[in-house]
Design a protein around this motif. Sequence first.
Motif, PDB file in Angstrom:
ATOM      1  N   ALA A 374      59.692  80.591  54.052  1.00 19.50           N
ATOM      2  CA  ALA A 374      58.481  81.729  53.778  1.00 19.50           C
ATOM      3  C   ALA A 374      57.828  81.165  52.580  1.00 19.50           C
ATOM      4  O   ALA A 374      57.805  79.912  51.895  1.00 19.50           O
ATOM      5  CB  ALA A 374      58.829  83.339  52.776  1.00 19.50           C
ATOM      6  N   ARG A 375      56.123  81.304  53.082  1.00 22.32           N
ATOM      7  CA  ARG A 375      54.819  80.746  52.570  1.00 22.32           C
ATOM      8  C   ARG A 375      53.783  82.101  52.305  1.00 22.32           C
ATOM      9  O   ARG A 375      53.565  82.868  52.710  1.00 22.32           O
ATOM     10  CB  ARG A 375      54.117  79.838  53.054  1.00 22.32           C
ATOM     11  CG  ARG A 375      54.592  78.435  53.090  1.00 22.32           C
ATOM     12  CD  ARG A 375      53.897  77.428  53.714  1.00 22.32           C
ATOM     13  NE  ARG A 375      52.328  77.378  53.322  1.00 22.32           N
ATOM     14  CZ  ARG A 375      51.690  76.595  53.306  1.00 22.32           C
ATOM     15  NH1 ARG A 375      51.845  76.497  54.452  1.00 22.32           N
ATOM     16  NH2 ARG A 375      50.647  76.393  52.792  1.00 22.32           N
ATOM     17  N   GLY A 376      53.476  82.318  50.576  1.00 27.59           N
ATOM     18  CA  GLY A 376      52.745  82.733  50.231  1.00 27.59           C
ATOM     19  C   GLY A 376      51.924  83.274  48.621  1.00 27.59           C
ATOM     20  O   GLY A 376      52.861  82.418  48.628  1.00 27.59           O
ATOM     21  N   THR A 377      51.858  84.058  48.992  1.00 25.45           N
ATOM     22  CA  THR A 377      51.377  84.596  46.943  1.00 25.45           C
ATOM     23  C   THR A 377      53.310  84.943  46.392  1.00 25.45           C
ATOM     24  O   THR A 377      53.819  84.975  47.788  1.00 25.45           O
ATOM     25  CB  THR A 377      50.224  85.573  46.730  1.00 25.45           C
ATOM     26  OG1 THR A 377      50.557  86.793  47.658  1.00 25.45           O
ATOM     27  CG2 THR A 377      48.883  84.748  47.306  1.00 25.45           C
ATOM     28  N   HIS A 378      53.527  85.304  45.572  1.00 22.79           N
ATOM     29  CA  HIS A 378      54.516  86.126  44.834  1.00 22.79           C
ATOM     30  C   HIS A 378      54.285  87.597  45.217  1.00 22.79           C
ATOM     31  O   HIS A 378      55.356  87.339  45.743  1.00 22.79           O
ATOM     32  CB  HIS A 378      54.204  86.014  43.344  1.00 22.79           C
ATOM     33  CG  HIS A 378      55.277  86.366  42.431  1.00 22.79           C
ATOM     34  ND1 HIS A 378      56.885  85.838  42.948  1.00 22.79           N
ATOM     35  CD2 HIS A 378      55.190  87.745  41.724  1.00 22.79           C
ATOM     36  CE1 HIS A 378      57.538  87.060  41.877  1.00 22.79           C
ATOM     37  NE2 HIS A 378      57.094  87.843  41.466  1.00 22.79           N
ATOM     38  N   ALA A 379      53.243  88.355  45.109  1.00 20.78           N
ATOM     39  CA  ALA A 379      53.457  89.470  45.468  1.00 20.78           C
ATOM     40  C   ALA A 379      53.503  89.751  47.184  1.00 20.78           C
ATOM     41  O   ALA A 379      54.287  90.260  47.802  1.00 20.78           O
ATOM     42  CB  ALA A 379      52.007  89.958  45.203  1.00 20.78           C
ATOM     43  N   GLU A 380      52.878  88.687  48.028  1.00 16.54           N
ATOM     44  CA  GLU A 380      53.212  89.132  49.189  1.00 16.54           C
ATOM     45  C   GLU A 380      54.878  88.075  49.879  1.00 16.54           C
ATOM     46  O   GLU A 380      55.311  88.808  50.398  1.00 16.54           O
ATOM     47  CB  GLU A 380      52.149  87.759  49.775  1.00 16.54           C
ATOM     48  CG  GLU A 380      51.103  88.492  50.316  1.00 16.54           C
ATOM     49  CD  GLU A 380      49.510  86.888  50.801  1.00 16.54           C
ATOM     50  OE1 GLU A 380      48.924  87.827  51.060  1.00 16.54           O
ATOM     51  OE2 GLU A 380      50.236  85.819  50.765  1.00 16.54           O
ATOM     52  N   LEU A 381      55.445  87.127  49.523  1.00 15.35           N
ATOM     53  CA  LEU A 381      56.402  87.597  49.420  1.00 15.35           C
ATOM     54  C   LEU A 381      57.807  88.424  49.371  1.00 15.35           C
ATOM     55  O   LEU A 381      58.389  88.801  49.798  1.00 15.35           O
ATOM     56  CB  LEU A 381      57.284  86.285  49.240  1.00 15.35           C
ATOM     57  CG  LEU A 381      56.396  84.828  49.525  1.00 15.35           C
ATOM     58  CD1 LEU A 381      57.103  83.620  49.082  1.00 15.35           C
ATOM     59  CD2 LEU A 381      56.084  84.555  51.120  1.00 15.35           C
TER      60      LEU A 381
END
Length: 413
Positions: A374-381
């Motif tokens: 997974a990749r993304g911002t902390h909130a997105e993950l």
Amino acid sequence: VVYSRRMSPLMTHAQQLRGEVSAIAHESFDGALVVKTLGREADETERFRARSAELRDTMVRVGRVRGLFDPLMEALPVLGVIVVLLVGTSRVGSGHLTSGELVRVAYLFTLLAFPVRALGWVLNELPRSVVGWDRVQRVLTATGAQEYGESHLDGTTGPTSLRVEAVSFAYGDAGVLHEIAFDVTPGRTVALVGPTGAGKSTLASLLVRLVDPSTGSVQYDDIDVRDLAPGALAEVAALVPQQTFLFDDSVRGNVTLGADVADDDVWDALRIAQAERFVGALPDGLDTLVGERGTTLSGGQRQRLALARAVVRRPRLLVLDDATSSVDPSVEQRILAGLRDSDMASTVVVVAYRRATIALADEVVFIDEGRVTARGTHAELLQSSPGYRDLVTAYERADAERLVEDLDEEVVA
């Protein structure tokens, strides 16, 4: 020839044993805390005694061979003179030789005594010297498996872009990383997050080319690191590893490593690493000796000095492999915030565990079982990846338990 054939195997074995005895002694002193707290003094003493006894016995055998050879080399000139006198006396008595000729020949033999002895000394030391030379040459002539190109990165300042393309790596037959791929735009902070054994530290080593990937490539500004000239990568990237090493030197010496760096720049690096306050409180400031491996400092202080050592070089890419694990969470946040707010202009890749630290990153790359899942911002993950959410929750629980333990210790104190 006979002497060399007898002596060379003995000296080879003796040199190996010297190395083993030194290694055991060094490990015992380095691990004194572990040895004493686990009650292993007797075992370490016995281990050292056994190797020392074997070295002693080998050196006794060496001494016996030398004990036969040395007197022989010393006796040869004297024996030569005695033989000359015995034969010469007979020849003088028979009238075939004059007394002056006999004295002259005997004198010539005495002149040969020193060169013969010198030859004996050379032969005496030759086997040990050859063995030592061979062991040293194996190190001096060793070549690394890595090959280099001739490329250099454009520009000397400003953050660099980073691209990891389909990178795989294995230790022997054990695959650690599988088709890892992500990119970092210049100046951004990326957190590598994953469970223990996921391959984060291996990936950090690949980013600064401590090892090369089995497949795939690591690129700075679209240039494969394997195409860079020797030394070019060290001018651009810096790694702060998990295990901190400090030299038996001053604070200044450990930060600059002998480079010509102004004290103002050293203090700036210490400020970013949140080490300015404790260094300023040391008896001699920057000139304070930290002891072997930084023994006079705490674990968190050593980590902050190691970070300042990297920061003072103004790297275009800074890789932090769990480099702040021994500092308080609040200090760790201030360090990462300082890196972002400073004028250092670096791309930062950090192996992170604490939620507050992860939240400071511009992007999170979640690695599980050697793959980017997974990749993304902390909130997105937190919303999209159950595995990531469970891991971060476990990290928070562990941090809370450690904080409670620290508070209990303070109350008891």
